[in-house]
Design a protein around this motif. Structure first.
Motif, PDB file in Angstrom:
ATOM      1  N   MET A   1       0.842  -1.188   0.000  1.00 31.52           N
ATOM      2  CA  MET A   1       0.000   0.000   0.000  1.00 31.52           C
ATOM      3  C   MET A   1       0.879   1.240   0.000  1.00 31.52           C
ATOM      4  O   MET A   1       2.015   1.195   0.470  1.00 31.52           O
ATOM      5  N   PRO A   2       0.358   2.388  -0.477  1.00 30.52           N
ATOM      6  CA  PRO A   2       1.130   3.622  -0.428  1.00 30.52           C
ATOM      7  C   PRO A   2       1.511   3.955   1.002  1.00 30.52           C
ATOM      8  O   PRO A   2       0.768   3.687   1.941  1.00 30.52           O
ATOM      9  N   PRO A   3       2.694   4.536   1.224  1.00 26.96           N
ATOM     10  CA  PRO A   3       3.104   4.881   2.581  1.00 26.96           C
ATOM     11  C   PRO A   3       2.133   5.867   3.206  1.00 26.96           C
ATOM     12  O   PRO A   3       1.636   6.774   2.549  1.00 26.96           O
ATOM     13  N   PRO A   4       1.821   5.695   4.501  1.00 27.45           N
ATOM     14  CA  PRO A   4       0.795   6.524   5.130  1.00 27.45           C
ATOM     15  C   PRO A   4       1.166   7.995   5.202  1.00 27.45           C
ATOM     16  O   PRO A   4       0.322   8.852   5.144  1.00 27.45           O
ATOM     17  N   ALA A   5       2.453   8.306   5.374  1.00 29.54           N
ATOM     18  CA  ALA A   5       2.852   9.705   5.495  1.00 29.54           C
ATOM     19  C   ALA A   5       4.195   9.897   4.814  1.00 29.54           C
ATOM     20  O   ALA A   5       5.228  10.006   5.469  1.00 29.54           O
ATOM     21  N   PRO A   6       4.202   9.917   3.477  1.00 29.86           N
ATOM     22  CA  PRO A   6       5.465  10.018   2.757  1.00 29.86           C
ATOM     23  C   PRO A   6       6.145  11.354   3.025  1.00 29.86           C
ATOM     24  O   PRO A   6       5.486  12.364   3.234  1.00 29.86           O
ATOM     25  N   PRO A   7       7.487  11.357   3.067  1.00 28.48           N
ATOM     26  CA  PRO A   7       8.197  12.600   3.330  1.00 28.48           C
ATOM     27  C   PRO A   7       8.065  13.589   2.178  1.00 28.48           C
ATOM     28  O   PRO A   7       7.866  13.212   1.040  1.00 28.48           O
ATOM     29  N   VAL A   8       8.166  14.858   2.494  1.00 28.00           N
ATOM     30  CA  VAL A   8       8.130  15.904   1.480  1.00 28.00           C
ATOM     31  C   VAL A   8       9.560  16.311   1.158  1.00 28.00           C
ATOM     32  O   VAL A   8      10.361  16.555   2.047  1.00 28.00           O
ATOM     33  N   PHE A   9       9.885  16.369  -0.134  1.00 28.35           N
ATOM     34  CA  PHE A   9      11.254  16.612  -0.530  1.00 28.35           C
ATOM     35  C   PHE A   9      11.461  17.974  -1.178  1.00 28.35           C
ATOM     36  O   PHE A   9      12.568  18.329  -1.511  1.00 28.35           O
ATOM     37  N   ALA A  10      10.407  18.710  -1.400  1.00 22.79           N
ATOM     38  CA  ALA A  10      10.555  20.019  -2.051  1.00 22.79           C
ATOM     39  C   ALA A  10      10.094  21.110  -1.096  1.00 22.79           C
ATOM     40  O   ALA A  10       9.074  20.994  -0.443  1.00 22.79           O
ATOM     41  N   THR A  11      10.872  22.179  -1.017  1.00 23.08           N
ATOM     42  CA  THR A  11      10.523  23.276  -0.123  1.00 23.08           C
ATOM     43  C   THR A  11      10.006  24.491  -0.879  1.00 23.08           C
ATOM     44  O   THR A  11       9.364  25.346  -0.309  1.00 23.08           O
ATOM     45  N   ASP A  12      10.300  24.553  -2.175  1.00 20.46           N
ATOM     46  CA  ASP A  12       9.864  25.687  -2.982  1.00 20.46           C
ATOM     47  C   ASP A  12       9.047  25.163  -4.151  1.00 20.46           C
ATOM     48  O   ASP A  12       9.535  25.016  -5.251  1.00 20.46           O
ATOM     49  N   VAL A  13       7.784  24.861  -3.880  1.00 19.19           N
ATOM     50  CA  VAL A  13       6.925  24.228  -4.863  1.00 19.19           C
ATOM     51  C   VAL A  13       5.797  25.167  -5.228  1.00 19.19           C
ATOM     52  O   VAL A  13       5.240  25.862  -4.370  1.00 19.19           O
ATOM     53  N   ASP A  14       5.456  25.196  -6.497  1.00 25.12           N
ATOM     54  CA  ASP A  14       4.353  26.017  -6.975  1.00 25.12           C
ATOM     55  C   ASP A  14       3.082  25.667  -6.208  1.00 25.12           C
ATOM     56  O   ASP A  14       2.788  24.505  -5.949  1.00 25.12           O
ATOM     57  N   ALA A  15       2.316  26.689  -5.869  1.00 28.86           N
ATOM     58  CA  ALA A  15       1.089  26.475  -5.088  1.00 28.86           C
ATOM     59  C   ALA A  15       0.079  25.630  -5.841  1.00 28.86           C
ATOM     60  O   ALA A  15      -0.804  25.018  -5.229  1.00 28.86           O
ATOM     61  N   ASP A  16       0.192  25.585  -7.167  1.00 28.59           N
ATOM     62  CA  ASP A  16      -0.743  24.796  -7.971  1.00 28.59           C
ATOM     63  C   ASP A  16      -0.264  23.360  -8.176  1.00 28.59           C
ATOM     64  O   ASP A  16      -0.927  22.585  -8.866  1.00 28.59           O
ATOM     65  N   HIS A  17       0.869  23.005  -7.606  1.00 27.78           N
ATOM     66  CA  HIS A  17       1.414  21.655  -7.780  1.00 27.78           C
ATOM     67  C   HIS A  17       0.492  20.628  -7.125  1.00 27.78           C
ATOM     68  O   HIS A  17      -0.087  20.871  -6.073  1.00 27.78           O
ATOM     69  N   ARG A  18       0.348  19.476  -7.787  1.00 25.75           N
ATOM     70  CA  ARG A  18      -0.488  18.404  -7.261  1.00 25.75           C
ATOM     71  C   ARG A  18       0.321  17.116  -7.166  1.00 25.75           C
ATOM     72  O   ARG A  18       1.251  16.886  -7.953  1.00 25.75           O
ATOM     73  N   SER A  19      -0.048  16.271  -6.219  1.00 27.27           N
ATOM     74  CA  SER A  19       0.611  14.968  -6.092  1.00 27.27           C
ATOM     75  C   SER A  19      -0.338  13.991  -5.408  1.00 27.27           C
ATOM     76  O   SER A  19      -1.118  14.371  -4.540  1.00 27.27           O
ATOM     77  N   GLY A  20      -0.280  12.742  -5.851  1.00 24.49           N
ATOM     78  CA  GLY A  20      -1.165  11.744  -5.259  1.00 24.49           C
ATOM     79  C   GLY A  20      -0.967  10.387  -5.877  1.00 24.49           C
ATOM     80  O   GLY A  20      -0.082  10.164  -6.713  1.00 24.49           O
ATOM     81  N   PHE A  21      -1.808   9.443  -5.447  1.00 26.76           N
ATOM     82  CA  PHE A  21      -1.679   8.035  -5.816  1.00 26.76           C
ATOM     83  C   PHE A  21      -2.822   7.595  -6.732  1.00 26.76           C
ATOM     84  O   PHE A  21      -3.987   7.909  -6.498  1.00 26.76           O
ATOM     85  N   VAL A  22      -2.450   6.853  -7.765  1.00 27.89           N
ATOM     86  CA  VAL A  22      -3.417   6.277  -8.697  1.00 27.89           C
ATOM     87  C   VAL A  22      -3.198   4.769  -8.722  1.00 27.89           C
ATOM     88  O   VAL A  22      -2.085   4.301  -8.983  1.00 27.89           O
TER      89      VAL A  22
END
Length: 318
Positions: free
Chosen positions: A1-22
């Motif tokens: 299963m996808p990790p419950p709380a994956p670490p965030v690796f970017a500190t300067d990300v566009d506010a419109d950026h999206r990420s998720g699981f399919v």
């Protein structure tokens, strides 16, 4: 299963950026792994024309400037005949509830059957998960057949009260509309920074990827009853000592398990010819994956009825 709380690796990300699981789901041999590889742009999941090739949850990572898609390729849902089959189905069901989008794959070269309907009915129970339908393998069907297939998928959704967010025809093999599928999936992801570092294409351990590449090579050309009986365990994988830094050599020692002595003979072949072919094909794939010359040592052992034996299933990682 996808990790419950994956670490965030970017500190300067566009506010419109999206990420998720399919999660790609479907019956065996519906084209899920081929589609995963096409979207990622490299092989992260093994493929074969043998049903039930995928036995693990494989995560492939698509990096884009506007999004990061984590694609979860799952084993094909089927009527289980062994303890292994039951565990694989349980693995898929557990994955469904942990992703943002479930994408059901319906191969366009075949009519929608009872297996497809069963899977769709199970997906319909996920009340808070976005659902997408993907008509795969469109390179194997003509325009009229594809049109009929898309209408049948739509009708299935109506019958089961599924609101498809998208119905997308694709051919992963030909590359048709693969980019469009990614474009359509991005808006369905929640806003957020990348979940994995740039350049990481899968979170599967190298030993697991190597074992799967060996199994893929072993599946090529074997009889229909044999593929389900083959399992691979990497016993040891390490760089050979005393080699110069510019000439590394990775030693891989692996065991191919089968369930009966007669199957062992088939895998080895006359005077070991078939096992050598498997080793050559697998070694080339492993070298491409890891970018390092490989010495591959393969052995074949019998683990009687391992698909039904809980102890042996644990040993093999199931």
């Amino acid at each position: 299963m996808p990790p419950p709380a994956p670490p965030v690796f970017a500190t300067d990300v566009d506010a419109d950026h999206r990420s998720g699981f399919v999660s790609f789901v479907g019956r065996p041999n519906a084209g899920k792994s081929t589609l995963t590889n096409a979207l990622v742009g490299t092989k992260v999941a093994i493929t074969s024309d043998k049903p039930q090739t995928t036995r693990t949850v494989v995560r492939g990572i698509v990096h884009r400037s506007d999004a990061q898609l984590v694609l979860v390729d799952t084993p094909g849902v089927h009527r289980p005949r062994t303890l292994l089959g039951e565990r694989l189905n349980d693995l898929v069901a557990a994955t469904w509830g942990e992703v943002d989008v479930v994408a059901v794959c319906f191969p366009a070269d075949e009519k929608i059957g009872p297996g497809d309907r069963f899977i769709a009915a199970e997906v319909a129970k996920l009340k808070h998960t976005v659902k997408v339908a993907v008509a795969t393998k469109t390179d194997l069907a003509g325009p009229e057949r594809i049109g009929e297939h898309l209408m049948a998928i739509s009708a299935l959704g109506t019958d089961l009260d599924i609101e498809w967010a998208e119905i997308v025809p694709v051919s992963a093999t030909a590359g048709d509309q693969v980019g469009l599928l990614a474009d359509l999936l991005v808006p369905l992801m929640p806003p957020g920074p990348p979940l994995y570092p740039e350049g990481e294409l899968t979170d599967s351990p190298e030993e697991v990827l190597v074992a799967e590449l060996i199994r893929e090579a072993a599946l090529d050309g074997v009889r229909d009853e044999l593929p389900h009986s083959i399992a691979v365990l990497v016993e040891e994988m390490e760089l050979r000592e005393d080699r110069p830094a510019d000439k590394p050599l990775l030693d891989v020692h692996a065991i191919l398990f089968v369930e009966r002595d007669s199957q062992k003979g088939i895998v080895i072949g006359r005077k070991g010819a078939r096992l050598r072919q498997v080793g050559t094909a697998a070694r080339q794939q492993i070298q491409t994956l890891l970018g390092t010359p490989v010495h591959l040592d393969l052995r074949v052992k019998v683990a009687k009825d391992w698909q039904r034996d809980p102890r042996q299933l644990r040993k093999l990682g199931f």
